[in-house]
Write a protein that holds these residues in place. Structure first.
Motif, PDB file in Angstrom:
ATOM      1  N   ASN A   7      -5.601  10.464  97.632  1.00 21.13           N
ATOM      2  CA  ASN A   7      -6.609   9.470  97.986  1.00 21.13           C
ATOM      3  C   ASN A   7      -7.008   9.577  99.443  1.00 21.13           C
ATOM      4  OD1 ASN A   7      -6.041   8.147  95.358  1.00 21.13           O
ATOM      5  ND2 ASN A   7      -4.104   7.657  96.368  1.00 21.13           N
ATOM      6  N   ASN A   8      -8.307   9.765  99.674  1.00 20.53           N
ATOM      7  CA  ASN A   8      -8.810   9.845 101.041  1.00 20.53           C
ATOM      8  C   ASN A   8      -8.029  10.886 101.853  1.00 20.53           C
ATOM      9  OD1 ASN A   8      -9.034   7.805 103.973  1.00 20.53           O
ATOM     10  ND2 ASN A   8     -10.628   9.026 102.995  1.00 20.53           N
ATOM     11  N   GLY A   9      -7.770  12.047 101.226  1.00 26.98           N
ATOM     12  CA  GLY A   9      -7.064  13.112 101.937  1.00 26.98           C
ATOM     13  C   GLY A   9      -5.574  12.884 102.112  1.00 26.98           C
ATOM     14  N   ARG A  10      -5.064  11.819 101.502  1.00 23.49           N
ATOM     15  CA  ARG A  10      -3.622  11.523 101.640  1.00 23.49           C
ATOM     16  C   ARG A  10      -2.877  11.712 100.324  1.00 23.49           C
ATOM     17  NH1 ARG A  10      -5.830   7.155 104.855  1.00 23.49           N
ATOM     18  NH2 ARG A  10      -5.941   5.903 102.980  1.00 23.49           N
ATOM     19  N   ILE A  11      -1.678  12.254 100.453  1.00 23.42           N
ATOM     20  CA  ILE A  11      -0.830  12.497  99.290  1.00 23.42           C
ATOM     21  C   ILE A  11       0.499  11.791  99.492  1.00 23.42           C
ATOM     22  CG2 ILE A  11       0.432  14.266  98.014  1.00 23.42           C
ATOM     23  CD1 ILE A  11      -1.697  16.269  98.936  1.00 23.42           C
ATOM     24  N   LYS A  12       1.078  11.280  98.396  1.00 22.45           N
ATOM     25  CA  LYS A  12       2.388  10.632  98.503  1.00 22.45           C
ATOM     26  C   LYS A  12       3.453  11.726  98.479  1.00 22.45           C
ATOM     27  CE  LYS A  12       1.025   6.290  96.308  1.00 22.45           C
ATOM     28  NZ  LYS A  12       1.228   5.347  95.187  1.00 22.45           N
ATOM     29  N   LEU A  13       3.879  12.145  99.681  1.00 18.41           N
ATOM     30  CA  LEU A  13       4.858  13.215  99.813  1.00 18.41           C
ATOM     31  C   LEU A  13       6.079  13.045  98.915  1.00 18.41           C
ATOM     32  CD1 LEU A  13       5.241  14.292 103.541  1.00 18.41           C
ATOM     33  CD2 LEU A  13       4.728  15.700 101.553  1.00 18.41           C
ATOM     34  N   ALA A  14       6.629  11.845  98.909  1.00 16.98           N
ATOM     35  CA  ALA A  14       7.834  11.575  98.124  1.00 16.98           C
ATOM     36  C   ALA A  14       7.689  11.957  96.654  1.00 16.98           C
ATOM     37  CB  ALA A  14       8.212  10.105  98.239  1.00 16.98           C
ATOM     38  N   ASP A  15       6.466  11.925  96.136  1.00 12.17           N
ATOM     39  CA  ASP A  15       6.245  12.253  94.734  1.00 12.17           C
ATOM     40  C   ASP A  15       6.077  13.737  94.425  1.00 12.17           C
ATOM     41  OD1 ASP A  15       6.361   9.560  94.178  1.00 12.17           O
ATOM     42  OD2 ASP A  15       4.188   9.287  94.344  1.00 12.17           O
ATOM     43  N   TYR A  16       5.730  14.523  95.437  1.00 15.25           N
ATOM     44  CA  TYR A  16       5.493  15.944  95.165  1.00 15.25           C
ATOM     45  C   TYR A  16       6.202  16.942  96.070  1.00 15.25           C
ATOM     46  CZ  TYR A  16       1.546  13.511  93.019  1.00 15.25           C
ATOM     47  OH  TYR A  16       0.755  12.637  92.307  1.00 15.25           O
ATOM     48  N   GLU A  17       6.848  16.500  97.124  1.00 14.97           N
ATOM     49  CA  GLU A  17       7.452  17.454  98.058  1.00 14.97           C
ATOM     50  C   GLU A  17       8.661  18.191  97.523  1.00 14.97           C
ATOM     51  OE1 GLU A  17       9.026  15.764 101.582  1.00 14.97           O
ATOM     52  OE2 GLU A  17      10.097  14.188 100.533  1.00 14.97           O
ATOM     53  N   TRP A  18       9.377  17.609  96.557  1.00 17.13           N
ATOM     54  CA  TRP A  18      10.592  18.282  96.116  1.00 17.13           C
ATOM     55  C   TRP A  18      10.993  17.956  94.683  1.00 17.13           C
ATOM     56  CZ3 TRP A  18      12.888  21.993  98.912  1.00 17.13           C
ATOM     57  CH2 TRP A  18      14.159  22.424  98.519  1.00 17.13           C
ATOM     58  N   ARG A  19      11.502  18.946  93.984  1.00 17.65           N
ATOM     59  CA  ARG A  19      11.988  18.748  92.620  1.00 17.65           C
ATOM     60  C   ARG A  19      13.316  19.481  92.548  1.00 17.65           C
ATOM     61  NH1 ARG A  19       7.029  20.813  89.216  1.00 17.65           N
ATOM     62  NH2 ARG A  19       8.420  22.612  89.235  1.00 17.65           N
ATOM     63  N   PRO A  20      14.248  19.052  91.709  1.00 18.98           N
ATOM     64  CA  PRO A  20      15.557  19.670  91.576  1.00 18.98           C
ATOM     65  C   PRO A  20      15.504  21.183  91.417  1.00 18.98           C
ATOM     66  CG  PRO A  20      15.534  17.637  90.403  1.00 18.98           C
ATOM     67  CD  PRO A  20      14.107  17.922  90.789  1.00 18.98           C
ATOM     68  N   ASP A  21      14.599  21.670  90.603  1.00 20.22           N
ATOM     69  CA  ASP A  21      14.523  23.112  90.363  1.00 20.22           C
ATOM     70  C   ASP A  21      14.085  23.925  91.572  1.00 20.22           C
ATOM     71  OD1 ASP A  21      12.107  21.611  89.674  1.00 20.22           O
ATOM     72  OD2 ASP A  21      11.241  23.580  89.367  1.00 20.22           O
ATOM     73  N   ILE A  22      13.497  23.263  92.550  1.00 23.91           N
ATOM     74  CA  ILE A  22      13.065  24.000  93.735  1.00 23.91           C
ATOM     75  C   ILE A  22      14.275  24.464  94.523  1.00 23.91           C
ATOM     76  CG2 ILE A  22      11.881  23.851  95.936  1.00 23.91           C
ATOM     77  CD1 ILE A  22       9.906  21.973  94.708  1.00 23.91           C
ATOM     78  N   ALA A  23      15.340  23.689  94.452  1.00 25.98           N
ATOM     79  CA  ALA A  23      16.558  24.033  95.182  1.00 25.98           C
ATOM     80  C   ALA A  23      17.038  25.425  94.765  1.00 25.98           C
ATOM     81  CB  ALA A  23      17.634  22.995  94.903  1.00 25.98           C
ATOM     82  N   THR A  24      16.902  25.731  93.471  1.00 33.25           N
ATOM     83  CA  THR A  24      17.328  27.046  92.964  1.00 33.25           C
ATOM     84  C   THR A  24      16.482  28.153  93.578  1.00 33.25           C
ATOM     85  OG1 THR A  24      17.911  26.047  90.837  1.00 33.25           O
ATOM     86  CG2 THR A  24      17.687  28.434  90.907  1.00 33.25           C
ATOM     87  N   LEU A  25      15.186  27.921  93.659  1.00 30.87           N
ATOM     88  CA  LEU A  25      14.289  28.931  94.228  1.00 30.87           C
ATOM     89  C   LEU A  25      14.676  29.229  95.667  1.00 30.87           C
ATOM     90  CD1 LEU A  25      10.835  27.623  92.997  1.00 30.87           C
ATOM     91  CD2 LEU A  25      12.148  29.533  92.089  1.00 30.87           C
ATOM     92  N   VAL A  26      14.957  28.175  96.401  1.00 33.52           N
ATOM     93  CA  VAL A  26      15.329  28.328  97.803  1.00 33.52           C
ATOM     94  C   VAL A  26      16.567  29.190  97.987  1.00 33.52           C
ATOM     95  CG1 VAL A  26      16.097  27.088  99.841  1.00 33.52           C
ATOM     96  CG2 VAL A  26      14.282  26.151  98.446  1.00 33.52           C
ATOM     97  N   MET A  27      17.492  29.084  97.026  1.00 34.77           N
ATOM     98  CA  MET A  27      18.732  29.861  97.130  1.00 34.77           C
ATOM     99  C   MET A  27      18.479  31.354  97.038  1.00 34.77           C
ATOM    100  SD  MET A  27      20.909  27.547  97.597  1.00 34.77           S
ATOM    101  CE  MET A  27      22.558  28.189  97.299  1.00 34.77           C
ATOM    102  N   ASP A  28      17.352  31.732  96.434  1.00 32.03           N
ATOM    103  CA  ASP A  28      17.060  33.158  96.259  1.00 32.03           C
ATOM    104  C   ASP A  28      16.260  33.786  97.386  1.00 32.03           C
ATOM    105  OD1 ASP A  28      18.378  33.251  93.787  1.00 32.03           O
ATOM    106  OD2 ASP A  28      16.638  32.394  92.785  1.00 32.03           O
ATOM    107  N   ILE A  29      15.968  33.013  98.428  1.00 36.04           N
ATOM    108  CA  ILE A  29      15.211  33.586  99.541  1.00 36.04           C
ATOM    109  C   ILE A  29      16.083  34.646 100.207  1.00 36.04           C
ATOM    110  CG2 ILE A  29      14.173  33.113 101.767  1.00 36.04           C
ATOM    111  CD1 ILE A  29      13.489  30.334 100.789  1.00 36.04           C
ATOM    112  N   PRO A  30      15.644  35.895 100.209  1.00 33.04           N
ATOM    113  CA  PRO A  30      16.369  37.037 100.779  1.00 33.04           C
ATOM    114  C   PRO A  30      16.443  37.138 102.295  1.00 33.04           C
ATOM    115  CG  PRO A  30      14.216  37.755 100.165  1.00 33.04           C
ATOM    116  CD  PRO A  30      14.345  36.312  99.691  1.00 33.04           C
ATOM    117  N   PHE A  31      16.379  36.036 103.013  1.00 32.10           N
ATOM    118  CA  PHE A  31      16.519  36.110 104.470  1.00 32.10           C
ATOM    119  C   PHE A  31      16.921  34.771 105.034  1.00 32.10           C
ATOM    120  CE2 PHE A  31      12.533  33.971 104.659  1.00 32.10           C
ATOM    121  CZ  PHE A  31      11.712  34.580 103.723  1.00 32.10           C
TER     122      PHE A  31
END
Length: 111
Positions: free
Chosen positions: A87-111
């Motif tokens: 809304n008006n260029g604003r997003i509710k960060l708390a609703d989209y910034e993180w999901r449980p499955d993202i944690a797994t992706l982060v673990m695979d970062i090769p650096f």
DNA sequence: ATCGTGACTGGGA
DNA sequence: CTCCCAGCCACGA
């Protein structure tokens, strides 16, 4: 791998329907305190690379691209297509910034 | 080396 | 909530 490549690599990990802040991307790329590098990298990235640049917003949950620009309108459109409420260029960060499955992706970062 | 410029950020008014 | 700003970092002039 250059800093720029690391940044784009991380942005590519952001799942559809989710958003990361510039600072979050910088941290995950092993470049703390360099959020401005993230914005520059995305601005320069060739469209042909199909980077999900629109999934990166600022820490205030707002679109950082200046209003009244093609990019600003395009980012809002792309986010809405993914089901992200904005809304008006604003997003509710708390609703989209993180999901449980993202944690797994982060673990695979090769650096 | 100095200065200006950002798709940034946290804090204060 | 909005505006302002010092601090921040990489870069190019």
């Amino acid at each position: 791998m250059t800093s720029n490549e690391k940044i784009l690599f991380v942005v590519n990990l952001i799942p559809e329907g989710n958003v990361f802040t510039y600072g979050k991307v910088a941290d995950l790329a092993g470049l703390p305190g360099r959020s401005r590098m993230v914005s520059k990298a995305l601005k320069q990235a060739p469209r042909s690379m199909l980077i999900p640049w629109h999934r990166v917003i600022n820490s205030q949950g707002k679109i950082s691209i200046p209003k009244d620009t093609k990019g600003y309108r395009e980012q809002i459109e792309l986010l809405r297509i993914e089901g992200i409420e904005i809304n008006n260029g604003r997003i509710k960060l708390a609703d989209y910034e993180w999901r449980p499955d993202i944690a797994t992706l982060v673990m695979d970062i090769p650096f």
